[in-house]
Design a protein around this motif. Structure first.
Motif, PDB file in Angstrom:
ATOM      1  N   HIS A 127       0.783  -4.464  -2.726  1.00  8.77           N
ATOM      2  CA  HIS A 127       1.173  -5.045  -1.449  1.00  8.77           C
ATOM      3  C   HIS A 127      -0.066  -5.553  -0.731  1.00  8.77           C
ATOM      4  O   HIS A 127      -1.078  -4.851  -0.619  1.00  8.77           O
ATOM      5  N   LEU A 128      -0.013  -6.796  -0.247  1.00 12.77           N
ATOM      6  CA  LEU A 128      -1.136  -7.410   0.460  1.00 12.77           C
ATOM      7  C   LEU A 128      -0.719  -7.668   1.904  1.00 12.77           C
ATOM      8  O   LEU A 128      -0.122  -8.701   2.223  1.00 12.77           O
ATOM      9  N   GLU A 129      -1.029  -6.730   2.770  1.00 14.44           N
ATOM     10  CA  GLU A 129      -0.613  -6.818   4.169  1.00 14.44           C
ATOM     11  C   GLU A 129      -1.140  -8.074   4.827  1.00 14.44           C
ATOM     12  O   GLU A 129      -0.439  -8.736   5.591  1.00 14.44           O
ATOM     13  N   PRO A 134       1.012 -12.179  10.388  1.00 15.51           N
ATOM     14  CA  PRO A 134       0.475 -13.348  11.101  1.00 15.51           C
ATOM     15  C   PRO A 134      -0.802 -13.059  11.887  1.00 15.51           C
ATOM     16  O   PRO A 134      -1.453 -14.001  12.359  1.00 15.51           O
ATOM     17  N   GLU A 135      -1.166 -11.791  12.008  1.00 17.37           N
ATOM     18  CA  GLU A 135      -2.400 -11.457  12.711  1.00 17.37           C
ATOM     19  C   GLU A 135      -3.632 -11.616  11.822  1.00 17.37           C
ATOM     20  O   GLU A 135      -4.756 -11.402  12.262  1.00 17.37           O
ATOM     21  N   TRP A 136      -3.389 -12.015  10.569  1.00 16.51           N
ATOM     22  CA  TRP A 136      -4.478 -12.218   9.622  1.00 16.51           C
ATOM     23  C   TRP A 136      -4.513 -13.682   9.163  1.00 16.51           C
ATOM     24  O   TRP A 136      -3.481 -14.353   9.123  1.00 16.51           O
ATOM     25  N   ALA A 137      -5.717 -14.137   8.815  1.00 15.91           N
ATOM     26  CA  ALA A 137      -5.898 -15.458   8.201  1.00 15.91           C
ATOM     27  C   ALA A 137      -6.644 -15.264   6.893  1.00 15.91           C
ATOM     28  O   ALA A 137      -7.437 -14.333   6.743  1.00 15.91           O
ATOM     29  N   TYR A 138      -6.371 -16.147   5.931  1.00 18.85           N
ATOM     30  CA  TYR A 138      -6.995 -16.019   4.607  1.00 18.85           C
ATOM     31  C   TYR A 138      -7.487 -17.378   4.124  1.00 18.85           C
ATOM     32  O   TYR A 138      -6.817 -18.401   4.301  1.00 18.85           O
ATOM     33  N   ALA A 255     -16.549  -7.994  14.331  1.00 14.87           N
ATOM     34  CA  ALA A 255     -16.044  -9.037  13.430  1.00 14.87           C
ATOM     35  C   ALA A 255     -15.869  -8.366  12.076  1.00 14.87           C
ATOM     36  O   ALA A 255     -16.851  -7.925  11.461  1.00 14.87           O
ATOM     37  N   SER A 256     -14.630  -8.244  11.630  1.00 21.69           N
ATOM     38  CA  SER A 256     -14.361  -7.520  10.392  1.00 21.69           C
ATOM     39  C   SER A 256     -13.415  -8.306   9.505  1.00 21.69           C
ATOM     40  O   SER A 256     -12.604  -9.099   9.988  1.00 21.69           O
ATOM     41  N   SER A 257     -13.517  -8.062   8.221  1.00 27.21           N
ATOM     42  CA  SER A 257     -12.703  -8.788   7.245  1.00 27.21           C
ATOM     43  C   SER A 257     -12.485  -7.939   6.014  1.00 27.21           C
ATOM     44  O   SER A 257     -13.119  -6.895   5.831  1.00 27.21           O
ATOM     45  N   THR A 258     -11.597  -8.415   5.160  1.00 24.62           N
ATOM     46  CA  THR A 258     -11.406  -7.842   3.832  1.00 24.62           C
ATOM     47  C   THR A 258     -11.753  -8.901   2.802  1.00 24.62           C
ATOM     48  O   THR A 258     -11.151  -9.978   2.784  1.00 24.62           O
ATOM     49  N   VAL A 259     -12.737  -8.606   1.977  1.00 26.98           N
ATOM     50  CA  VAL A 259     -13.087  -9.500   0.876  1.00 26.98           C
ATOM     51  C   VAL A 259     -12.102  -9.241  -0.264  1.00 26.98           C
ATOM     52  O   VAL A 259     -11.926  -8.098  -0.694  1.00 26.98           O
ATOM     53  N   VAL A 260     -11.457 -10.294  -0.712  1.00 27.17           N
ATOM     54  CA  VAL A 260     -10.392 -10.196  -1.710  1.00 27.17           C
ATOM     55  C   VAL A 260     -10.937 -10.645  -3.061  1.00 27.17           C
ATOM     56  O   VAL A 260     -11.469 -11.750  -3.192  1.00 27.17           O
ATOM     57  N   ASP A 261     -10.804  -9.779  -4.071  1.00 27.73           N
ATOM     58  CA  ASP A 261     -11.335 -10.087  -5.401  1.00 27.73           C
ATOM     59  C   ASP A 261     -10.301  -9.741  -6.461  1.00 27.73           C
ATOM     60  O   ASP A 261     -10.044  -8.557  -6.725  1.00 27.73           O
ATOM     61  N   PHE A 262      -9.707 -10.767  -7.063  1.00 29.01           N
ATOM     62  CA  PHE A 262      -8.831 -10.575  -8.211  1.00 29.01           C
ATOM     63  C   PHE A 262      -9.576 -11.108  -9.425  1.00 29.01           C
ATOM     64  O   PHE A 262      -9.848 -12.308  -9.519  1.00 29.01           O
ATOM     65  N   ILE A 263      -9.904 -10.211 -10.333  1.00 28.40           N
ATOM     66  CA  ILE A 263     -10.729 -10.544 -11.495  1.00 28.40           C
ATOM     67  C   ILE A 263      -9.832 -10.531 -12.723  1.00 28.40           C
ATOM     68  O   ILE A 263      -9.345  -9.469 -13.134  1.00 28.40           O
TER      69      ILE A 263
END
Length: 368
Positions: A127-129, A134-138, A255-263
């Motif tokens: 699951h990718l919240e 809508p409170e997130w941008a990617y 300022a915080s984020s999630t780095v997304v890595d699908f390998i």
């Protein structure tokens, strides 16, 4: 026969949704499987072996017509189930069924299960919240890199290299001067590093400005890397004005984020690397999303040459026993989980009943 290095009974990101559009298929090798992805009836995603049973042509060079994949060589038409449906002036319905793959479109990605389709369980797709909130941008992208996928896992589970590889953007000496903690929770590995009362590096200075915060004051910085099989890494990163709780600081102080890595393994020595950054501040600011994507893309491009040259060295010196330090614990533990998943998969094949169940282990702290 070479030793299997990646699980096949698992969900991998095979493509971004926009890569498969209209009547044009996409050919992509995933875990050694040559697969043609296309949109059948009602825009549903389908995936079949990229091989025409007539003369062996690549089906991905063809086109889609009335929900069927048409071979661009002699016009054979194949369905999403891998069965030949028709061919001009020929009787072909007796052709052997070709392999089809379990596939699912979710969160803007196309996911594929390259192994035994009967074992595919869509509930195992993570699951990718950030993808539905809508409170997130990617914003993200895709790189093809000639290296073993586990080298990228190693890279992401130990961010010490940022000081050296990314010195002009996210690197700073405080990273390798700060201790890293590694824990294992079942089939997940978490490495974390916290830095207090430091100046933010250029990338994070820009992120602070993007969130309307001062960029010339002391900050607390965090890096929390989370590995889950088969090869996904999510990294919580950010900076907060010092003294406001760091990772737990209120939104108007950080300022915080999630780095997304699908390998996704292509072969044993090449990968499809789906990278991106999800942020939960100013999600409506598309210009900021583009700026962050551009900056992050340049950062990951710096890893590309390092990893490809590393792979070349490892192939050239196969008998060299690499050193292991405490900073390597995250990668080492991730590899142990990968090996366990592969072993379970192979045991299931031997028993005639391939198992999805991943062996879990209790919470533990790892040190070298």
């Amino acid at each position: 026969m070479s030793k299997q290095t990646y699980p096949k009974n698992a969900w991998y990101v095979a493509a971004m949704s926009e890569e498969v559009m209209g009547s044009k298929p996409l050919g992509r090798k995933i875990c050694g499987e040559s697969i043609a992805f296309y949109r059948s009836l009602e825009n549903e995603i389908a995936a079949v072996l990229d091989f025409c049973p007539h003369r062996g042509a690549a089906l991905s060079l063809g086109y889609v017509e009335d929900g069927l994949l048409v071979c661009g060589y002699h016009g054979l038409k194949m369905g999403a189930d891998g069965k030949t449906k028709e061919m001009p002036l020929q009787r072909v319905k007796g052709f052997p069924c070709m392999k089809s793959y379990a596939v699912e479109e979710r969160y803007g990605f196309i996911w594929v299960w390259p192994g035994d389709q009967s074992q595919a369980d869509k509930s195992l797709i993570p699951h990718l919240e950030w993808a539905v909130n809508p409170e997130w941008a990617y914003g993200g992208g895709l790189y093809h890199i000639n290296c073993d996928y586990r080298l990228m896992v190693d890279n992401l589970m130990d961010l010490t290299h940022e000081t050296y590889v990314h010195a002009s953007s996210i690197g700073q000496k405080e990273i390798d001067e700060s201790p890293v903690s590694t824990t294992v929770e079942g089939d997940k590995v978490i490495t974390s590093r916290y830095m207090e009362n430091i100046m933010a590096p250029p990338f994070w200075q820009a992120a602070l400005r993007g969130n309307g915060l001062a960029d010339d004051v002391l900050v607390d910085r965090w890096q929390i890397c989370r590995f889950s099989p088969p090869s996904h890494v999510m990294i919580d990163v950010g900076v907060a004005h010092a003294g406001n709780g760091g990772f737990e600081a209120p939104a108007d102080k950080k300022a915080s984020s999630t780095v997304v890595d699908f390998i996704t393994p292509e072969t044993e020595t090449s990968i499809w690397y789906f990278w991106g950054m999800a942020r939960n501040f100013k999600p409506e600011d598309k210009a900021l999303t583009d700026t962050i994507r551009e900056g992050q893309g340049k950062i990951f491009a710096e890893d590309l040459e390092v990893l490809e040259r590393q792979q070349q060295n490892l192939l050239a010196f196969p008998d060299y026993d690499l050193l292991k330090l405490d900073i390597d614990a995250g990668g080492v533990q991730s590899r142990r989980i990968i090996d366990r998943v592969i072993a379970n998969e192979q045991l299931g094949k031997e028993q005639g009943n391939t198992s999805n169940t991943q062996t879990t282990a209790p919470l533990q702290t790892v040190s070298f």
